[in-house]
Design a protein around this motif. Structure first.
Motif, PDB file in Angstrom:
ATOM      1  N   VAL A  76      28.594  67.064  48.366  1.00 26.20           N
ATOM      2  CA  VAL A  76      27.423  66.530  47.667  1.00 26.20           C
ATOM      3  C   VAL A  76      26.847  65.402  48.510  1.00 26.20           C
ATOM      4  N   ASP A  77      25.598  65.027  48.208  1.00 23.71           N
ATOM      5  CA  ASP A  77      24.915  63.984  48.972  1.00 23.71           C
ATOM      6  C   ASP A  77      24.876  62.643  48.255  1.00 23.71           C
ATOM      7  N   LEU A  78      25.042  62.670  46.931  1.00 20.24           N
ATOM      8  CA  LEU A  78      24.977  61.449  46.128  1.00 20.24           C
ATOM      9  C   LEU A  78      25.937  61.591  44.957  1.00 20.24           C
ATOM     10  N   ALA A  79      26.738  60.561  44.725  1.00 25.40           N
ATOM     11  CA  ALA A  79      27.622  60.539  43.559  1.00 25.40           C
ATOM     12  C   ALA A  79      27.208  59.385  42.655  1.00 25.40           C
ATOM     13  N   VAL A  80      27.073  59.672  41.378  1.00 27.14           N
ATOM     14  CA  VAL A  80      26.835  58.634  40.378  1.00 27.14           C
ATOM     15  C   VAL A  80      28.157  58.475  39.641  1.00 27.14           C
ATOM     16  N   ALA A  81      28.812  57.341  39.852  1.00 24.65           N
ATOM     17  CA  ALA A  81      30.191  57.156  39.388  1.00 24.65           C
ATOM     18  C   ALA A  81      30.310  55.860  38.592  1.00 24.65           C
ATOM     19  N   HIS A  82      31.527  55.524  38.189  1.00 19.95           N
ATOM     20  CA  HIS A  82      31.732  54.317  37.382  1.00 19.95           C
ATOM     21  C   HIS A  82      33.133  53.773  37.592  1.00 19.95           C
TER      22      HIS A  82
ATOM     23  N   TYR B 250      35.781  50.534  35.411  1.00 17.25           N
ATOM     24  CA  TYR B 250      35.857  49.588  34.297  1.00 17.25           C
ATOM     25  C   TYR B 250      36.313  48.223  34.800  1.00 17.25           C
ATOM     26  N   SER B 251      35.867  47.196  34.105  1.00 15.34           N
ATOM     27  CA  SER B 251      36.185  45.832  34.528  1.00 15.34           C
ATOM     28  C   SER B 251      37.666  45.513  34.392  1.00 15.34           C
ATOM     29  N   ASN B 252      38.387  46.234  33.546  1.00 14.85           N
ATOM     30  CA  ASN B 252      39.804  45.926  33.331  1.00 14.85           C
ATOM     31  C   ASN B 252      40.731  46.963  33.971  1.00 14.85           C
ATOM     32  N   VAL B 253      40.177  47.828  34.841  1.00 11.78           N
ATOM     33  CA  VAL B 253      40.972  48.836  35.540  1.00 11.78           C
ATOM     34  C   VAL B 253      40.795  48.635  37.045  1.00 11.78           C
ATOM     35  N   PRO B 254      41.888  48.508  37.800  1.00  9.00           N
ATOM     36  CA  PRO B 254      41.741  48.311  39.253  1.00  9.00           C
ATOM     37  C   PRO B 254      40.961  49.446  39.877  1.00  9.00           C
ATOM     38  N   ARG B 255      40.055  49.101  40.764  1.00 13.37           N
ATOM     39  CA  ARG B 255      39.255  50.134  41.406  1.00 13.37           C
ATOM     40  C   ARG B 255      39.855  50.519  42.752  1.00 13.37           C
ATOM     41  N   ILE B 256      39.540  51.719  43.189  1.00 10.59           N
ATOM     42  CA  ILE B 256      40.039  52.248  44.453  1.00 10.59           C
ATOM     43  C   ILE B 256      38.845  52.457  45.367  1.00 10.59           C
ATOM     44  N   ASP B 257      38.856  51.796  46.516  1.00  8.25           N
ATOM     45  CA  ASP B 257      37.766  51.941  47.476  1.00  8.25           C
ATOM     46  C   ASP B 257      38.029  53.120  48.392  1.00  8.25           C
ATOM     47  N   ARG B 258      36.970  53.795  48.785  1.00  4.71           N
ATOM     48  CA  ARG B 258      37.077  54.939  49.689  1.00  4.71           C
ATOM     49  C   ARG B 258      36.291  54.639  50.950  1.00  4.71           C
ATOM     50  N   ALA B 259      36.925  54.767  52.101  1.00  5.62           N
ATOM     51  CA  ALA B 259      36.282  54.459  53.378  1.00  5.62           C
ATOM     52  C   ALA B 259      35.123  55.404  53.647  1.00  5.62           C
ATOM     53  N   GLY B 260      34.083  54.869  54.284  1.00  3.93           N
ATOM     54  CA  GLY B 260      32.948  55.682  54.686  1.00  3.93           C
ATOM     55  C   GLY B 260      31.878  55.840  53.634  1.00  3.93           C
ATOM     56  N   LEU B 261      32.077  55.269  52.441  1.00  4.66           N
ATOM     57  CA  LEU B 261      31.085  55.372  51.371  1.00  4.66           C
ATOM     58  C   LEU B 261      30.442  54.013  51.121  1.00  4.66           C
ATOM     59  N   VAL B 262      29.169  54.039  50.790  1.00  3.31           N
ATOM     60  CA  VAL B 262      28.414  52.836  50.462  1.00  3.31           C
ATOM     61  C   VAL B 262      28.057  52.905  48.983  1.00  3.31           C
ATOM     62  N   THR B 263      28.364  51.843  48.226  1.00  2.08           N
ATOM     63  CA  THR B 263      28.075  51.829  46.791  1.00  2.08           C
ATOM     64  C   THR B 263      26.984  50.816  46.467  1.00  2.08           C
TER      65      THR B 263
ATOM     66  N   ASP C  19      28.435  51.221  36.343  1.00  2.66           N
ATOM     67  CA  ASP C  19      27.918  52.474  36.880  1.00  2.66           C
ATOM     68  C   ASP C  19      27.280  52.189  38.238  1.00  2.66           C
ATOM     69  N   TYR C  20      27.483  53.076  39.179  1.00  6.74           N
ATOM     70  CA  TYR C  20      26.981  52.812  40.526  1.00  6.74           C
ATOM     71  C   TYR C  20      26.665  54.101  41.260  1.00  6.74           C
ATOM     72  N   LEU C  21      25.857  53.961  42.308  1.00  3.71           N
ATOM     73  CA  LEU C  21      25.523  55.066  43.197  1.00  3.71           C
ATOM     74  C   LEU C  21      26.413  54.979  44.426  1.00  3.71           C
ATOM     75  N   ALA C  22      26.870  56.114  44.910  1.00  3.04           N
ATOM     76  CA  ALA C  22      27.674  56.156  46.132  1.00  3.04           C
ATOM     77  C   ALA C  22      27.063  57.169  47.090  1.00  3.04           C
ATOM     78  N   THR C  23      26.889  56.759  48.328  1.00  3.76           N
ATOM     79  CA  THR C  23      26.390  57.635  49.378  1.00  3.76           C
ATOM     80  C   THR C  23      27.286  57.480  50.608  1.00  3.76           C
ATOM     81  N   ARG C  24      27.185  58.427  51.512  1.00  4.26           N
ATOM     82  CA  ARG C  24      27.906  58.285  52.774  1.00  4.26           C
ATOM     83  C   ARG C  24      27.190  57.282  53.666  1.00  4.26           C
TER      84      ARG C  24
ATOM     85  N   ALA D  59      22.512  56.502  55.678  1.00  2.00           N
ATOM     86  CA  ALA D  59      21.745  55.275  55.460  1.00  2.00           C
ATOM     87  C   ALA D  59      20.279  55.420  55.847  1.00  2.00           C
ATOM     88  N   ALA D  60      19.972  56.260  56.831  1.00  2.00           N
ATOM     89  CA  ALA D  60      18.593  56.393  57.307  1.00  2.00           C
ATOM     90  C   ALA D  60      17.828  57.513  56.616  1.00  2.00           C
TER      91      ALA D  60
END
Length: 362
Positions: A197-203, A205-218, A332-337, A341-342
């Protein structure tokens, strides 16, 4: 074969002289002659012959010139399409979104695309590419945006939510085509990283630790408060501490029955952590993957539930939503590769979704 040499041959067929071709292509006549001679040697056939002062094409040259004209037309179309892509006026984009955001903000942005004259593309499906179908709730997410809940309103009962899709905001170009697949963040973010996919709309929670994924911009999209949902009579009877300005204390519901999402969802962990902070483990009587199902069970008197804002768009009669004394937010946030960026068309799509989110927040 060199496309430039083929285009010279097509020009010779149209203009009739080497000199005319040279002027048309801003070259020298000897240079054109050398290129055509090289093309003949490459192909092993004679392409031109002298007829007085003019140069005519042989049968082989005429066949090749016709193909060259078609190649020239295709190259012109390609140049126009690349220009449109550069300007963000066209493009095909595959979007993955979790259910409550898909049915609201994404659907509204899609509607404005159609209103602008575009076509929707491949349509809507459920399940990760190459995997089993997705559930209709929100599971463990990754890569949440920076930022906090800000000044989320606290404490007055909520019985209705603003309508999604208010007018205004950025307009998508008619040439942008979308396809959507309904995926939870645990599936959408890997699909994005893998190029499915080209765009992920994800989420998250403030009380759940988040997991970052390399190569993605949120990019932050919307902050949703999480409410306690219960029947009005039971809330009035049970809520003895706190007031409208302080929010409801979950400790008052330690002995209540609870409706929660399935254990595989981030939403389940959010409920467990919120109740744990209040000093108890919720007594679960029902698990439901859809927030509307949870609200239906609340309305039936089965228990109470924690519901994020977009999950409470249609609140059943007799059900009230209260802010929490210890606020919980869904980001809620947008994630792209990072490599996208261009991409101007993708940037335009993201801007349209941010516009929908801003209209909803108002």
């Amino acid at each position: 074969m060199d496309a430039r040499k083929l285009l010279m041959l097509a020009e010779l067929d149209r203009l009739g002289t080497i000199a005319a071709v040279a002027r048309s292509l801003h070259l020298t006549a000897p240079g054109v002659s050398m290129q055509l001679a090289a093309l003949e040697r490459e192909l092993g056939v004679v392409l031109t012959e002298r007829q007085g002062r003019r140069v005519a094409l042989t049968a082989a040259g005429s066949v090749l010139a016709e193909h060259a004209r078609q190649i020239g037309d295709l190259m012109s179309v390609a140049e126009m399409e690349v220009s449109a892509l550069r300007e963000g006026a066209t493009g095909r984009y595959r979007v993955a979104a979790f259910p409550t955001i898909a049915r609201s903000l994404v659907a509204s942005a899609w509607g404005r695309l159609l209103a602008a004259g575009g076509t929707s593309g491949a349509g809507w499906s459920a399940g990760a590419p190459g995997t089993a179908g997705s559930q209709s709730s929100e599971r463990q997410s990754a890569g949440a945006p920076g930022g906090t809940s800000g000044g989320a309103p606290r404490a007055t009962p909520h019985t209705a939510q603003p309508k999604i899709g208010s007018p205004g905001g950025g307009t998508l170009a008619p040439g942008i085509r979308l396809s959507l697949i309904e995926l939870e963040p645990t599936d959408s973010l890997p699909a994005l990283a893998g190029g499915d996919v080209d765009l992920a709309v994800a989420h998250s929670y403030s009380n759940v630790p988040r997991i970052d994924r390399a190569g993605l911009v949120t990019t932050p999209l919307l902050t949703e408060p999480v409410y306690l949902a219960g029947r009005e009579l039971e809330l009035d009877t049970q809520s003895t501490r706190g007031g409208a300005d302080s929010g409801v204390d979950l400790r008052e519901y330690a002995n209540a029955d609870w409706i929660v999402p399935g254990r595989e969802f981030t939403c389940h962990e959010m409920v467990q952590r919120a109740c744990g902070l209040a000093g108890f483990e919720p007594r679960v009587v029902a698990e439901a993957t859809d927030f509307s199902v949870q609200l239906a069970f609340v309305a039936a008197g089965a228990g109470v539930a924690l519901i994020p804002q977009l999950g409470a768009v249609d609140v059943p009669g007799g059900v009230r939503l209260l802010d929490l004394a210890e606020p919980v937010s869904r980001y809620d946030y947008l994630a792209t590769r990072a490599s996208s960026a261009a991409d101007a068309g993708l940037a335009r799509l993201c801007a349209a979704l941010r516009s929908e989110a801003a209209a909803y927040a108002r």
